[in-house]
Structure formats: structure tokens, C-alpha cells
Design an enzyme around this catalytic site. Structure first.
Site, PDB file in Angstrom:
ATOM      1  N   THR A 184      35.524  21.374   2.998  1.00  0.00           N
ATOM      2  CA  THR A 184      36.197  20.594   4.034  1.00  0.00           C
ATOM      3  C   THR A 184      37.655  20.464   3.641  1.00  0.00           C
ATOM      4  OG1 THR A 184      35.669  18.483   2.936  1.00  0.00           O
ATOM      5  CG2 THR A 184      34.124  19.279   4.619  1.00  0.00           C
ATOM      6  N   SER A 315      49.085  48.553   3.993  1.00  0.00           N
ATOM      7  CA  SER A 315      50.479  48.445   3.565  1.00  0.00           C
ATOM      8  C   SER A 315      51.116  49.817   3.481  1.00  0.00           C
ATOM      9  CB  SER A 315      50.569  47.752   2.201  1.00  0.00           C
ATOM     10  OG  SER A 315      51.896  47.774   1.710  1.00  0.00           O
ATOM     11  N   SER A 316      52.408  49.866   3.797  1.00  0.00           N
ATOM     12  CA  SER A 316      53.174  51.103   3.654  1.00  0.00           C
ATOM     13  C   SER A 316      53.793  51.200   2.268  1.00  0.00           C
ATOM     14  CB  SER A 316      54.276  51.155   4.709  1.00  0.00           C
ATOM     15  OG  SER A 316      55.157  50.055   4.548  1.00  0.00           O
TER      16      SER A 316
END
Length: 451
Positions: A184, A315-316
């Protein structure tokens, strides 16, 4: 080659091969807003209204049989997907939808004229207004076509939601025995099973289906026969009751004539109710997507309890990085739908007196919301939910490291003492069980609260 048509504004040249006429061409020139065309399903709904109108007018003696039969034949061609390129008016348009109504009227008239052996534009043979639009107004045709479209889209969305709910249910059963830490406010709480979490996803999805089914009762009432403002001017006195039977037969939808046609023409808050339900489905589904994105975070430094399918490189620049692209697109879809809901609410509020002139933007955004929701939830189910797995070792590791046992301990030793054990457990990097045993708490109590 061009032909020349005229209206009350003046003459206008129309491409000779075009089935649209002067009204649609003026609207095309005036409303280069979205550079989009009307939703094909909406065009088919318009064609269904025109077909039902011709059948009703034929039965009531308002149209000659040869003209009515030609109109019916052309609407069947439209329903088969023909003449889509001649529906040229932008979805966002002034005039409360008149341009779209006249666009289809002109297409039907010119194709009908062609079938009679005439040349396009010879409207003394078949008139877009006097024949195709007989007993109708944009103000009952356009909203009715919208409601037919939404009822069809509701049924499509319900199928998608049912499939998603089934996937959640299957996962809840498959993961029913796997314990993990419940949280929580992003902090450790008490144990739960992975299956119970997925059961909750199933439950909210079924509740959303109920909401969507319930709204159909607001959408099913149409105002055909009300014409301009709901008073029925220029329509046969039995038009409403006659056309509704044909519309029901043609569409297969459970639709009825509104009890108060004036109310049904000027007040369109039912579309706001529908929009809010789509938004509710979108944001609750996004909440689930965010849960899954968080629980699958990692692979080494996140929570890592769930394993979601790897869909593409993330990702590049960072080799091997895989991002949760499917949950991300669900959330972006929810953003778009929530924004559409605001637009729709503003358009509903802006209606004045006997007509809301802003139904074009209401319908455009509602249709977009339907498509985005159908597509994102289908993608979510097929490319993420069905392939989810659980890292059971990680679930057990985090469960053992948590301080959840102190909740059960408080019943035996009090809240304050249990809190001290939790604090010492974290400070010493020891489990609650180890700290509790060192303080003389019996293993029987610890076994009892561990169940």
C-alpha cells in the site's frame, strides 16, 4: 472535366466524375480541419438511415416507388463499401453535421441519376433534398447515425473486454498458490497471492463491462421523425413509427424512438455518459498496466515479481535494454481518451436552445476513443497479459525480507513492541522472525502468524 452546380450562394464547378455535389464541395473547401474523412462505420450508419427512410417513405406513399427503389439500391451499394472516396467532408465541420448529411444525399442522388440513365447533377430526376432527404433533417439523421455507430462499437468493445477478463481469470487461477508481498502506498503491507491480484483485475474489468452494457439503454433512443427541432415539421405523421421498424430490421440493433423528440434533439448528455464510461474503462485499465509495469520492473534492480513478454529493444544507446512498451501504450491511450472526454463535455455544455451544433466534434472524439480503447486493450491482452509469468523465487525472497509478520505479532505483544521489532529488523538487516526469536517470542506464535 467539370460540371456546374448551384445552390443559394451561387454556382460551383464540380469534377465530372464526382458523385458528391455543391454542398459537399463547399464544405470540403470550408473545413480543412483534421484532413481526415468520416469514419467508415459512421458512413454506413448514415446509409442505413437513408435506406430506412426511403422504405418508410415508400410505405407511407411519400415517395414514388421508382425513386424509392433507386435510393434503396444505392444505399445497398454504400453499405457494400462503394463511393467511400466521395464522402469528402471533414469530420469537424460547422453546421451540426449538415455537410455530411448533404454529402451522402448528393452521392445517393447522383448515383441514382446515373442508374436512371441521366447525368450527374440533374437533380430534377432525383433530388438530394426533396427525395433522398424526404421527411428528414440533419438534426435527426446525424445523431441517429451517431447512435447506431456507437451501439455497434459498444458491442465490439464488449468482446475485447470479455477476452481481457478471461485472460485475467486464467492468470488468477494459474497463480492462485503463489504468495507475495502486498503493498500500500508503494510500501510493504501484508501478504497476498499473485492470483488474488489478477482476480481483482478480472473483477474491475467485468464491472466495466456492466457499465458499458448499461449505457446502451441511453444510446438506443433515436429522434428520427423529429426533423429540425423535434416537432416533426415536414415529416409524415407516422414517419417515426414506420422508420424505426425498418431501422431495427436493417441494423439488427435494439433501438426505439425517443419519447420526447424535442428533448432528444436538443439534449445530448447521453454522449457524455458514454464518454465518461470509456474514460473509466481506460483509466482503470491503465491502473492495471501501471501495476504490471511496476511489478515487472528490473530485471535486476526493480521489484521483478512479474515477467512480461519482451516485445522489442528499448534503447538506441543501452544494449539489451527491454522496456515495458505494451503497458506504456495502454497508459498513453488512457491519456488520449481522458482528453477526449473533456472535449466532449465542453461540446455538450456548449449546445444552445433547440439544437447542439457541436455533435461533429463529439462524434469524432467518441469514435476515436472507441478505436483507441479497442486497439490498446487488444494489444494489452495479446502482447502482454497472455504471456505474463511469475518469478516465484523473487516473490518468496521479498516476502521473507519484509516486516509483514509484525502485523500479526501486534496481536500478541502489542503494536509498540511489534514496531520496535520491525525497526530492529531493518537496522540489522535481519528477518522479523530472527529478531523475534532472539527476544524470546515462541516459534509457535511465529508459525501461527506466518500462515
Amino acid at each position: 472535366m467539370f460540371r456546374e452546380e448551384h445552390d443559394s450562394i451561387g454556382n460551383l464547378r464540380i469534377p465530372e466524375e464526382a458523385y458528391y455535389g455543391v454542398n459537399a464541395k463547399r464544405a470540403y473547401d470550408n473545413f480543412q480541419i483534421t484532413n481526415l474523412r468520416l469514419e467508415p462505420l459512421f458512413v454506413k450508419s448514415l446509409a442505413q438511415v437513408k435506406k430506412a427512410s426511403a422504405l418508410a417513405n415508400l410505405e407511407l406513399g411519400e415517395l414514388d416507388s421508382d425513386i424509392a427503389e433507386i435510393i434503396i439500391k444505392v444505399t445497398d451499394e454504400l453499405l457494400a463499401g462503394k463511393f467511400a472516396s466521395d464522402m469528402i467532408v471533414d469530420p469537424i465541420q460547422g453546421g451540426a453535421g449538415t455537410s455530411s448529411n448533404m454529402n451522402i444525399n448528393e452521392v445517393i442522388a447522383n448515383r441514382g441519376i446515373e442508374l436512371l440513365g441521366g447525368e450527374k447533377g440533374q437533380y430534377h430526376l432525383i433530388s438530394p433534398n426533396d427525395h433522398v432527404n424526404k421527411g428528414q433533417s440533419t438534426n435527426d439523421v446525424f445523431p441517429t447515425a451517431g447512435k447506431l455507430t456507437f451501439l455497434k462499437l459498444i458491442d465490439r468493445l464488449l468482446i475485447v473486454l470479455e477476452e481481457l477478463a478471461l485472460s485475467f481469470k486464467e492468470k488468477s487461477l494459474a497463480f492462485s498458490d503463489i504468495q507475495k508481498m502486498g503493498r500500500t502506498q508503494l510500501s510493504d503491507a501484508v501478504p497476498i497471492t499473485v492470483g488474488a491480484e489478477f482476480k481483482a483485475y478480472y473483477t474491475v474489468t467485468k464491472r466495466n463491462m456492466k457499465r458499458l452494457t448499461t449505457v446502451k439503454d441511453e444510446i438506443r433512443y433515436v429522434n428520427m421523425g423529429g426533423t429540425a427541432i423535434g416537432t416533426g415539421v415536414s415529416a409524415h405523421g407516422q414517419f417515426s413509427q414506420t422508420i424505426i421498424e425498418y431501422l431495427r430490421e436493417i441494423t439488427g440493433l435494439d433501438i426505439a424512438i425517443a419519447e420526447d423528440l424535442i428533448d432528444s434533439t436538443q439534449n445530448v448528455e447521453a454522449f457524455g455518459v458514454l464518454s465518461d464510461i470509456l474514460k473509466t474503462i481506460a483509466i482503470s485499465s491503465s491502473k492495471i498496466a501501471n501495476d504490471i509495469r511496476l511489478l515487472s520492473s528490473g530485471p535486476r534492480t526493480g521489484i521483478g515479481e512479474l515477467i512480461i513478454p519482451a516485445r522489442q529493444n528499448g534503447s538506441s544507446i543501452m544494449p539489451g535494454k527491454i522496456n515495458p512498451v505494451i503497458p506504456e501504450v495502454v497508459t498513453q491511450g488512457a491519456f488520449l481518451i481522458a482528453g477526449n472526454s473533456v472535449t466532449i463535455a465542453m461540446a455538450i455544455e456548449a449546445g444552445q436552445l433547440e439544437l447542439n451544433a457541436f455533435e461533429p466534434v463529439i462524434f469524432h472524439r467518441l469514435i476515436e476513443s472507441f478505436h483507441v480503447l479497442i486497439n490498446t486493450l487488444t494489444t494489452f491482452n495479446e502482447h502482454c497479459i497472455k504471456g505474463i509469468e511469475v518469478n516465484e523465487e523473487r516473490c518468496q525472497e521479498l516476502l521473507e525480507k519484509s516486516t509483514y509478520l509484525t502485523t500479526g505479532l501486534a496481536k500478541y505483544i502489542g503494536y509498540e513492541e511489534a514496531a520496535l521489532i520491525a525497526k530492529e529488523s531493518l537496522q540489522l538487516n535481519r528477518t522479523v522472525k530472527e529478531v523475534a526469536l532472539s527476544k524470546g517470542i515462541s516459534s509457535d506464535i511465529l508459525s501461527e502468524i506466518s500462515k
